[in-house]
Write an enzyme that holds these catalytic residues in place. Sequence first.
Site, short mmCIF file in Angstrom:
data_model
loop_
_atom_site.label_atom_id
_atom_site.label_comp_id
_atom_site.label_asym_id
_atom_site.label_seq_id
_atom_site.Cartn_x
_atom_site.Cartn_y
_atom_site.Cartn_z
N CYS A 148 49.46 29.23 33.90
CA CYS A 148 48.19 29.02 34.61
C CYS A 148 47.32 27.95 33.95
O CYS A 148 46.41 27.41 34.59
CB CYS A 148 47.41 30.32 34.69
SG CYS A 148 48.26 31.59 35.62
N HIS A 166 39.74 28.49 36.29
CA HIS A 166 40.99 28.99 36.84
C HIS A 166 40.66 30.25 37.65
O HIS A 166 39.91 31.11 37.20
CB HIS A 166 41.95 29.32 35.69
CG HIS A 166 43.17 30.08 36.13
ND1 HIS A 166 43.92 29.71 37.22
CD2 HIS A 166 43.75 31.21 35.63
CE1 HIS A 166 44.91 30.57 37.37
NE2 HIS A 166 44.84 31.48 36.42
N ASN A 193 45.45 33.89 42.82
CA ASN A 193 45.76 33.12 41.61
C ASN A 193 46.95 32.19 41.92
O ASN A 193 48.08 32.66 42.06
CB ASN A 193 46.10 34.10 40.49
CG ASN A 193 46.44 33.41 39.18
OD1 ASN A 193 46.63 32.20 39.14
ND2 ASN A 193 46.51 34.20 38.12
O1 UT7 Z 1 46.27 33.84 35.46
C1 UT7 Z 1 47.10 34.34 34.47
C2 UT7 Z 1 46.44 35.36 33.68
N1 UT7 Z 1 46.37 36.61 34.36
C3 UT7 Z 1 45.21 37.19 34.50
O2 UT7 Z 1 44.20 36.63 34.18
C4 UT7 Z 1 45.18 38.59 35.04
C5 UT7 Z 1 44.23 39.40 34.22
N2 UT7 Z 1 44.14 40.81 34.60
C6 UT7 Z 1 43.54 41.23 35.74
O3 UT7 Z 1 43.09 40.44 36.55
C7 UT7 Z 1 43.35 42.73 35.89
O4 UT7 Z 1 43.72 43.36 34.70
C8 UT7 Z 1 44.14 43.35 37.07
C9 UT7 Z 1 43.50 42.92 38.38
C10 UT7 Z 1 45.59 42.89 37.01
C11 UT7 Z 1 44.08 44.86 37.01
O5 UT7 Z 1 42.75 45.32 36.95
P1 UT7 Z 1 42.29 46.38 35.83
O6 UT7 Z 1 40.89 46.67 36.10
O7 UT7 Z 1 42.63 45.78 34.50
O8 UT7 Z 1 43.16 47.63 36.20
P2 UT7 Z 1 44.26 48.41 35.30
O9 UT7 Z 1 45.43 47.55 35.02
O10 UT7 Z 1 43.55 49.00 34.14
O11 UT7 Z 1 44.68 49.54 36.30
C12 UT7 Z 1 43.78 50.50 36.78
C13 UT7 Z 1 44.49 51.44 37.75
C14 UT7 Z 1 45.87 51.92 37.27
O12 UT7 Z 1 46.00 53.26 37.64
P3 UT7 Z 1 45.85 54.43 36.57
O13 UT7 Z 1 46.92 54.16 35.54
O14 UT7 Z 1 44.46 54.29 36.04
O15 UT7 Z 1 46.09 55.66 37.39
C15 UT7 Z 1 46.84 51.09 38.07
O16 UT7 Z 1 48.06 51.73 38.28
O17 UT7 Z 1 44.74 50.75 38.98
C16 UT7 Z 1 46.11 50.90 39.35
N3 UT7 Z 1 46.54 49.76 40.11
C17 UT7 Z 1 46.40 49.65 41.45
N4 UT7 Z 1 45.88 50.50 42.37
C18 UT7 Z 1 45.88 50.08 43.65
C19 UT7 Z 1 47.11 48.62 39.66
N5 UT7 Z 1 47.36 47.77 40.67
C20 UT7 Z 1 46.93 48.40 41.80
C21 UT7 Z 1 46.90 48.05 43.17
N6 UT7 Z 1 46.35 48.90 44.04
N7 UT7 Z 1 47.37 46.86 43.60
#
Ligand code: UT7
Length: 325
Positions: free
Chosen positions: A112, A252, A282
Amino acid sequence: MKTRIIGTGSYLPKRIMTNRDLERLVETTESWILERTGIRERRIADEREAASDLAVHAARQSLEMSGIDEKDLDLIIVATATPDMFFPSTACIVQDRIGARQAAAFDLSAACSGFLFALSVADQYIRNGVYRQVLIIGSEVMSRIIDWTDRNTCVLFGDGAGAAVLQRTQGEHGVLSSHLHSDGRLWSLIQVPGGGSRIPPSPAMLAERKPYIKMKGNETFKVAVRTLEEAVHETLKAAHVQPSELSLLIPHQANIRIILAVAQRLGLPMEKVMLNVERYGNTSAASIPIALDEAVRGGRVNEGDLLLFEAFGAGLTWGSALVRW
Ligand code: UT7
């Protein structure tokens, strides 16, 4: 001697995939995706479109704006994590398609952060007097490396390409400062483990879904906010510029919450932040040049403006650059 951006271009595939469409593929909801990422929809390339096809559209637009003849390009750099093939480079395929016969051409791998890395590399060549005119492109067909059964990643990415023509210039305008960083200790946070020389193609690796993106999103998120803030301050300090002097932040477009956190730490009002993550998700290396092109064509950039770019991605890699338009 400085490096000035004299043309921009972008290309987004026609097909739109909405959050509602994703609800039919994985266990997710429209509102979860919008609230946690700021994404409403993303573009998906046609099955016949590869990274070079998207890149060529963006390149032609940027050349047209620049007024430069393709035969006068000295170098083409394509930043991509989704090249057409292992080799030849996507840049060589683009070179052929646009007829830039005098140019050297190579791909650059910084995920990225790729466009910022390409900008910085091109800036070194130009300021050292080696090259006069360089075309840099970020082009990605992320949909080909997405695991459409993994809700943690499939909702985040989209396809697209953006390009910029750079030219050697004298005076005040151009790249004032650029800073790149990597921390290979964190390489495993975002990866496509299969398909390369470590885990070559095989029926087993396909069954284990190894040729697709794996990401530890939450850990990545925390590192991103911290490192981006540091990188932005580093660039501003090197150029003796205060955050309040910035005309536009072009970040980004990975996640609206990361963008907001960085803007807030800089004390920047949101009207000074270019956003399109809602429409494209993204697009990896393509995201900054697409946003830049939209800002330029949308009349949000005027001569003399101070633009700040920042990006973060797999590697881990990150960086920032300050440009006087
Ligand atoms: O560009 C390259 C670099 N990449 C990035 O910058 C990405 C950086 N990370 C992010 O943007 C965020 O971490 C995400 C959007 C990927 C995830 O958001 P988060 O607030 O960090 O959520 P999390 O990973 O802590 O997950 C929270 C919950 C989990 O459930 P439990 O374990 O709390 O029960 C996930 O399983 O949300 C769940 N979850 C979803 N639920 C519904 C993860 N993906 C989804 C989904 N729909 N698509």
